[in-house]
Enzyme design. Sequence first.
Site: not given
Ligand SMILES: [Zn+2]
Length: 266
Positions: A62, A64, A66-67, A142, A171, A229
Amino acid sequence: MNFSVTILGSNSAIPSLSRNPSAQWLNAAERIFLIDCAEGTQLQLRRFHLHFQRIKHILISHLHGDHYYGLMGLLTTFHLLGRKEILHLYGPPELSDIVNLQLEVSLTRLLYPLEFHPLVSAEPEMIFTDERVEVTAFPLLHSIPTYGFLFREKIRLRNYPACRSYAYCSDTAYDESIIPLIKGVDLVYHEATFHTELQEQARNRLHSTAAEAATIALKCGAGKLLIGHFSARYDSIQPLLDEARAVFPETIAASDGETIQIFSKH
Ligand SMILES: [Zn+2]
């Protein structure tokens, strides 16, 4: 034949010196998949001596940061190192625009073909198959469209009576609708951002607690659970591990640089 996952990042949104955000190197019967690509992923690949030109498929769960904030850097490094081989990129449709805009404004024309495969289906969908491995993307619960991935080995030789499988679920909030799909999986990676003490926060942000991750593993009859995570607030993740093991004893905690061999539980 190798079937293993190497952790490149085990933290949630904020990187720390010992835990990078999400990325995993999956060797599925010698097919290399990079799952998520947080900032710093290419440095992690170097740190752990992984030969990153072997990556043929990058799967982004996805959008976000941090990915996927490490994706542009990695794509550019492939280019600078003279990669010629096709690279397959899977992710939400907007990812293609994000990548193309950055290539365009830097006047970069990649030396290698980059084939984009948008993830749009509201149902589980097979996104890759060859004679050894099959990959299915499936929606998670999510705050923005997010996909999990299920990898299944296909070969059934005399010496390999059962095929190995791996599911990546991050997530996501606690969501029992994924259970039928990942039933009996040998290793399930499930996010465990918070300890149960922060259940409320987990619910509000559509993340899971360690106990919830373990409950999913238990209910789907997984061979093993890998949690990760982790919120950057936790210096030690032992309390999260303890919490998960109380529900599902066969739990391990992701740790950057560690490789976990995946065995058939059958
Ligand atoms: Zn994340």
